[in-house]
Enzyme design. Structure first.
Site: not given
Ligand code: NDP
Length: 248
Positions: A12, A155
């Protein structure tokens, strides 16, 4: 904080927090494999950002919930790059809903992507890292895995599970000079939090001692520390990047 010659994979890595991590590791000298699943445009943009600032990156599509795709992808990375030094398990999704209404499929999707995905990717790199006698694995968990949240049982379970597998993997791999740690972001300014109504945002800020949301770069900084030589003596730990909203 020199990662010259190191090969990093960020799941991701194309958007949000993963993009900031990819940019940071590349700026430290690593060759970064940016993983994505559905939006090649975002992955391509991240690669372009890295290359225009003098770094090296490749994009690689695979679904972290699919063991077969992961096997293929890591085989390709190792045959191309010869090694894998750093794995950041960052890919994550949400499928929110109150317990009584949450569908079994929503539970399964979140557990498969956020927890099983990290297990499968770590498993796929473990032999290579053990042979190298060097490796860094960082799992991106969440404050929600520690404090819970109404509407997020799936989650919270996945993110708490990541803390458990971090400790178990850290114990297993330590003798081969592989560290495994987690980073637990609090509320980070992303597309998701940008969409919050003003009142919800104001209430949220009251719960954060540092009185601001974090940035993807704040999270990337913690990852950078853990994978650098400065982080060599930490394993099985969680770094909380949350402005003080939860203190362990
Ligand atoms: P985003 O939704 O902005 O980005 C998610 C990323 O994960 C994208 O690159 C997406 O790819 C990829 N992705 C999703 N599903 C899959 C899959 N099955 N296989 C491969 N890649 C996948 O997320 P955030 O940047 O907000 O979050 C990133 C991490 O941080 C997550 O684990 C989230 O739980 C964690 N987090 C986020 C917080 C926040 O406030 N935003 C707070 C705490 C934790 P594509 O674009 O190609 O779909």
């Amino acid at each position: 904080m020199n990662l010259q010659g190191k090969i990093a994979v960020v799941t991701g890595g194309s958007r949000g927090i993963g993009r900031a991590i990819s940019l940071r590791l590349a700026a430290m000298g690593a060759v970064v494999y940016i993983n994505y699943v559905s939006r090649p445009d975002a992955a391509e943009e991240t690669r372009r950002l890295i290359e225009t600032s003098g770094g090296t990156a490749r994009i690689i599509a695979f679904d972290v919930a699919d063991g077969g795709q992961i096997q293929e992808a890591f085989k390709r990375i190792v045959s191309e790059a010869g090694r894998v030094d750093i794995l950041v398990n960052n890919a994550g999704i949400t499928r929110d809903g109150l317990l009584a209404r949450m569908k079994e499929s929503e539970w399964d999707q979140v557990l498969s992507t956020n927890l099983k995905g990290a297990f499968l990717c770590a498993k796929a790199v473990s032999k290579t890292m053990m042979k190298q006698r060097w490796g860094r694995i960082v799992n991106i968990t969440s404050v929600i895995g520690f404090v819970g949240n109404a509407g997020q049982v799936n989650y919270a379970a996945a993110k708490a599970g990541l803390v458990g597998i971090t400790k178990a993997m850290a114990r297993e791999l330590a003798s081969r000079n592989i560290t495994v740690n987690s980073v637990a972001p609090g509320y980070i300014q992303t597309e998701m939090t940008d969409a919050l109504p003003e009142e919800a945002r104001r209430q949220l800020l009251q719960e954060i001692p540092l009185a601001s949301l974090g940035t993807p770069e704040d999270v990337a900084g913690a990852v950078a520390y853990l994978v650098s030589e400065d982080g060599r003596y930490l394993t099985g730990q969680t770094l909380h990047v949350n402005g003080g909203m939860f203190m362990q």
